[in-house]
Write a protein that holds these residues in place. Structure first.
Motif, mmCIF file in Angstrom:
data_model
loop_
_atom_site.group_PDB
_atom_site.id
_atom_site.type_symbol
_atom_site.label_atom_id
_atom_site.label_comp_id
_atom_site.label_asym_id
_atom_site.label_seq_id
_atom_site.Cartn_x
_atom_site.Cartn_y
_atom_site.Cartn_z
ATOM 1 N N GLY A 4 -17.631 25.960 -24.241
ATOM 2 C CA GLY A 4 -17.864 26.509 -23.279
ATOM 3 C C GLY A 4 -17.727 25.939 -22.025
ATOM 4 N N VAL A 5 -16.438 25.292 -21.681
ATOM 5 C CA VAL A 5 -16.582 24.375 -20.572
ATOM 6 C C VAL A 5 -16.596 25.263 -19.452
ATOM 7 N N ASP A 6 -15.811 26.473 -19.621
ATOM 8 C CA ASP A 6 -15.778 27.489 -18.321
ATOM 9 C C ASP A 6 -16.567 28.533 -17.582
ATOM 10 N N ARG A 7 -17.855 27.916 -18.175
ATOM 11 C CA ARG A 7 -18.747 28.944 -17.911
ATOM 12 C C ARG A 7 -19.491 27.786 -16.374
ATOM 13 N N PRO A 8 -20.409 28.819 -15.995
ATOM 14 C CA PRO A 8 -20.549 28.375 -14.002
ATOM 15 C C PRO A 8 -21.637 26.721 -14.764
ATOM 16 N N LEU A 9 -21.273 26.121 -13.310
ATOM 17 C CA LEU A 9 -22.120 24.594 -13.265
ATOM 18 C C LEU A 9 -23.520 24.775 -13.600
ATOM 19 N N LEU A 10 -24.218 25.823 -12.584
ATOM 20 C CA LEU A 10 -25.340 25.759 -12.597
ATOM 21 C C LEU A 10 -26.095 26.226 -14.504
ATOM 22 N N ALA A 11 -24.795 26.734 -14.461
ATOM 23 C CA ALA A 11 -25.530 27.496 -16.208
ATOM 24 C C ALA A 11 -25.210 26.545 -17.584
ATOM 25 N N ARG A 12 -24.882 25.543 -17.396
ATOM 26 C CA ARG A 12 -24.176 24.907 -18.335
ATOM 27 C C ARG A 12 -25.445 23.929 -17.532
ATOM 28 N N TRP A 13 -26.229 23.511 -16.719
ATOM 29 C CA TRP A 13 -27.042 22.413 -16.137
ATOM 30 C C TRP A 13 -28.353 22.756 -17.134
ATOM 31 N N TRP A 14 -28.612 24.009 -16.533
ATOM 32 C CA TRP A 14 -29.260 24.382 -17.301
ATOM 33 C C TRP A 14 -30.152 24.221 -18.748
ATOM 34 N N ASP A 15 -29.098 25.290 -18.954
ATOM 35 C CA ASP A 15 -29.065 25.056 -20.873
ATOM 36 C C ASP A 15 -29.267 23.552 -21.335
ATOM 37 N N TRP A 16 -28.868 22.956 -20.606
ATOM 38 C CA TRP A 16 -28.472 21.130 -20.978
ATOM 39 C C TRP A 16 -30.128 21.175 -20.913
ATOM 40 N N LEU A 17 -30.467 21.043 -19.748
ATOM 41 C CA LEU A 17 -32.087 20.470 -19.150
ATOM 42 C C LEU A 17 -33.028 20.728 -20.338
#
Lengths: 321, 535
Positions: free
Chosen positions: A59-72
């Motif tokens: 899942g590292v090809d997803r946009p930065l903001l989406a990845r951060w939000w999901d993690w948070l």
């Protein structure tokens, strides 16, 4: 005091949020490729198709903001995600190791503060005396010596020459159970080295603070009133001489964390160090973010602690509440 | 609250926290184990820690995993022998079907029986794109796997692939455990259960992995009951801990191993390897792509001097991916150091010395950059020696260091000091390294080598299992590499180990490029017997 603690805790929330976002942003901008890091040497013979598939799986090809939000959001719900590089849940990675790092850092910190204060007071009592000069020059040397090198030196001397202490690990290498006695023996060298690396700061601050205080009016007054040298030194001079050192306690926390990383590596200490380095160079977002939160929290707590201690030691300062 | 009472409270809280921390850190139920030095326990120091212990993510894929067995295994001479299969596979006449009959009565260390379903599960899982198995390309030939009854497994291939049986040393995992969790991050990746000679006793990340002999092992319980791999990344620390008696054995760089030469209680083992260092000469570079330049560099370089000075003698000159002492090496393709010959080749090809001593042809300077992995001392030494040898022939090579992230986008045009090497079949290294259709595919064929004769020979070599025809095919490849060397192979690097001289049965296998857990004299620790027990 409680109000100050509460306010700081409230203030920590946006700080931690911003820091995790910064970690994601910096990691995403870094030239390191999480897919290559994940594949390791196998990646050097992997086909492009294989690597592309890995990229999608991780899942590292997803946009930065989406990845951060999901993690948070999942972190707030109690799920810290999975560490890609260590192939296990982040909570497990941290749970297994952070205790050992805390034990190491806390012991080292205690060694540095106690020894640094004691030596500092003794040196300040006779500025220019033998103890002052020898410990002083040793402190400057230690300040310049990397913790890594001190560690190697300690292994060479205590393990190899004297055979007195184990050279590394948490327990005897051949044993696979963990006992308090073994851990204590194995803790001596790494904690000693880490403490020694931090010691000069405390020593130099205390020495300066106490010797300044010895020259001030209250101390002269106390002496004039015929109080014992011991009371003057510990009750008056040390108390005001300690003030700058208390600020130091908080500000040394980041240094302590980085020092611990190096010392853990030298002594094969199973703390959080190796995981931190791996997480950083492998752009393991979930693990890196969680570790950063811990480190940031430690630094904030360190600052809070030093402000609280300052307030306790000097009634004039008070708590900023 | 007064300051005084607060001080008291703070001190109590602090003390309480420390006590709690200390309590949380001490493992419950830890009874003291016996001290070291017992004849049935071995502790070795290794430099690399695996990320996972699951074969589904790559652990033990080349055999010798301590916890798992493959269908087949490799012996000291790298010959295949049966492991979980009771015999070598029956291969159909067209080379497309491999049938394995499984050993009976084998159980996993949790007591559950091993069956054909576990084999099918293992192979289907690593073939599944959702599994993060980075070496899937190695199983490219595999089409499908199915079970016939409980004790027979049939693997079918997409195309005939002669060395396929060597890929079936991959460890087999229990479906009833690994099949019930996320194969990428589940607990099985750190707490594996297999059929192998050892069971995992503990894995303290960054410190050690300890194994205990598996009493149910189908090959008999090993004599070495406790086997520990201590993870010590720093070479000097490893040597120190070996000297202090904390470790029984360790992998060491040659210069540190020399320090143990006079120690009667220890023995040094030098493992032969396929571990090569090479310089890629990118075909698209105007200079490095020129055959005259390539041939000149191939003989201008002093490989012997590199072995003697950079490797302290622990290695061999390399003329291709196949080491000179391998049965697959094409005799007569050795190229001696010949600086005059190199100059002659360049003169004849029209590369004339310019004013600064660097050769020029049609306005193009004989110069190109060479990248090496930063922090890798051995690669740096090789790169500098190569550049200095090239300079003597009038070719300017600018060495630069970087991480793979920096190097990768430049691989098409710039040279790279690369390393690799997989022992066993010559197909493993040569096919991905030299096939033109794999040019720039991931890290395959980094130099974009393109030679139709080599392409054909490589396909011939993998499609037939007739040893004579295979030998001829790989001879052709190696001869073509003399005429048009797309890489300058420099050295094969030996791996050096120092270990207590207290056991019988120590040997080394031919080792690959990466220092996996399987490498070292302890590749067969399950077969060791203590010397003292034989009096």
């Amino acid at each position: 005091m409680a109000r100050m603690t509460g306010r700081r805790a409230l203030f920590a929330v946006p700080v931690l949020g911003a820091v995790t976002f910064a970690v994601f942003a910096v990691a995403a901008a870094s030239p390191f490729d999480p897919v290559k890091a994940y594949a390791g040497t196998a990646g050097l013979t992997a086909s492009q198709e294989n690597l592309d598939q890995l990229r999608a799986n991780l899942g590292v090809d997803r946009p930065l903001l989406a990845r951060w939000w999901d993690w948070l959001t999942s972190a707030l719900a109690g799920d810290l995600g999975d560490s890609a590089v260590l192939r296990q849940p982040v909570a497990d990675v941290i749970g297994e190791r952070v205790g050992w790092s805390v034990l190491l850092a806390a012991t080292a910190f205690l060694v540095a503060i106690l020894l640094g204060t004691a030596l500092g007071v003794l040196a300040a009592r006779r500025p220019g005396g033998l103890l002052d000069r020898s410990v002083g020059s040793l402190a400057y040397t230690l300040e310049a010596a990397p913790a890594f090198w001190l560690g190697l030196l300690a292994i060479w001397f205590f393990s190899l020459k004297l055979g007195a202490l184990p050279a590394g690990g948490l327990t005897d290498t051949a044993s696979d159970t963990v006992t308090a006695g073994q851990v204590a023996r194995h803790l001596v060298l790494p904690a000693g080295v880490l403490g020694l690396a931090q010691l000069p700061w405390f020593f130099l601050y205390v020495r300066q603070g106490v010797s300044d205080a010895l020259a001030e009016d209250p101390v002269r007054g106390a002496r004039a009133r015929g109080l014992s040298e011991r009371t003057v030194l510990l009750g008056h001079a040390l108390r005001s001489g300690m003030l700058p050192m208390l600020t130091l306690v908080g500000s040394r926390v980041p240094e302590l964390i980085t020092g611990a990383l190096l010392v853990e590596t030298v002594f094969s200490w199973p703390g959080i160090a190796a995981a931190t380095v791996q997480a950083a160079v492998s752009v393991d977002f979930a693990l890196l973010a969680a570790l950063t939160v811990i480190a940031t929290a430690a630094v904030l707590a360190g600052n809070l602690l030093s402000d609280l201690l300052y307030g306790l030691a000097d009634p004039r300062v008070g708590f900023d509440g | 609250m007064t300051a005084r009472s607060i001080r008291g409270t703070a001190a109590a809280v602090l003390a309480g926290t420390l006590a709690l921390t200390a309590a949380a850190c001490s493992n419950p139920g830890g009874s003291a184990a016996g001290s070291g030095g017992r004849q049935d326990s071995v502790v070795v120091g290794i430099a690399y820690e695996p990320e996972s212990l699951s074969p589904l993510l790559g652990y033990g894929k080349d055999g010798n995993s301590k916890i798992f067995d493959g269908l087949l295994a490799l012996d000291a001479d790298m010959k295949l022998r049966p492991a979980l299969a009771e015999a070598l596979p029956r291969v159909s006449a067209d080379g497309l079907t491999y049938t394995y009959r499984l050993r009976k009565g084998v159980t996993f260390s949790d007591g559950a029986p091993f069956t054909a379903r576990d084999v099918v599960f293992t192979y289907r899982t690593v073939l599944d794109p959702k599994t993060n198995y980075a070496s899937r390309a190695e199983l490219d030939a595999l089409e499908d796997v199915r079970a016939i009854g409980d004790d027979t497994v049939v693997l079918t291939l997409k195309y005939p692939y002669a060395p396929f049986a060597q890929r079936t040393v991959l460890g087999i995992v229990p479906e009833h455990i690994a099949g019930r969790q996320d194969v990428n991050t589940g607990p099985f990746t750190t707490r594996p259960v297999g059929t192998g000679p050892y069971v995992l006793a503990g894995w303290s990340r960054g410190e050690k992995i300890s194994f205990r002999a598996n009493p149910r092992y189908w090959g008999g319980e090993p004599a070495v009951k406790n086997f520990t791999m201590a993870i010590v990344k720093d070479d000097d620390v490893r040597a120190t801990r070996l000297r202090s008696g904390d470790l029984d054995g360790a992998i060491l760089p040659p210069n540190l191993a020399e320090g143990f030469a006079g120690d009667r209680t220890k023995k040094t083992y030098t493992a032969r390897t396929y571990d090569y260092r090479t310089v890629t000469l990118p075909t698209h570079n105007k200079v490095a792509g020129d055959i005259a330049i390539r041939r000149a560099l191939d003989i201008a370089v002093d490989r012997r001097a590199m072995v003697d000075s950079l490797l302290q003698g622990a290695g061999k000159p390399a003329f291709g991916p196949v080491p000179t002492d391998s049965e697959w090496f094409a005799k007569g393709t050795e190229r001696p150091h010949d600086l005059a010959g190199a100059r002659k080749i360049l003169d004849e090809a029209g590369w004339k010395p310019g004013p600064d001593g660097i050769r020029v042809k049609n306005g193009v300077r004989a110069a190109f950059p060479l990248w090496y992995l930063s922090g890798d001392k051995l690669r740096q030494d090789h790169a500098l020696a190569y550049a200095s040898d090239a300079k003597k022939a009038g070719i300017e090579i600018r060495t630069q260091s970087g991480t793979w992230e920096v190097i990768e986008p430049r691989m098409k045009d710039d040279a790279v000091l690369a390393g690799g090497g997989a022992p066993g079949d010559p197909d493993f290294d040569q096919y991905p390294l030299l096939t033109s259709t794999l040019a720039g595919d991931g890290f395959n064929n980094m130099a974009r080598y393109d030679n139709p004769v080599v392409d054909k020979a490589l396909v011939d070599g993998r499609r037939t299992d007739d040893p004579v025809r295979r030998k001829a095919a790989y001879d052709t490849v190696q001869r073509e590499l003399v005429k048009n060397p797309g890489y300058t192979f420099l050295t094969h690097v030996d791996h050096v180990y120092v270990i207590d001289d207290a056991w019988r049965g120590l040997t080394t296998q031919v080792e690959p490029h990466d220092h996996g857990l399987a490498s070292g004299p302890w590749w067969n620790v399950e077969d060791w017997t203590p010397k003292s027990a034989e009096k």
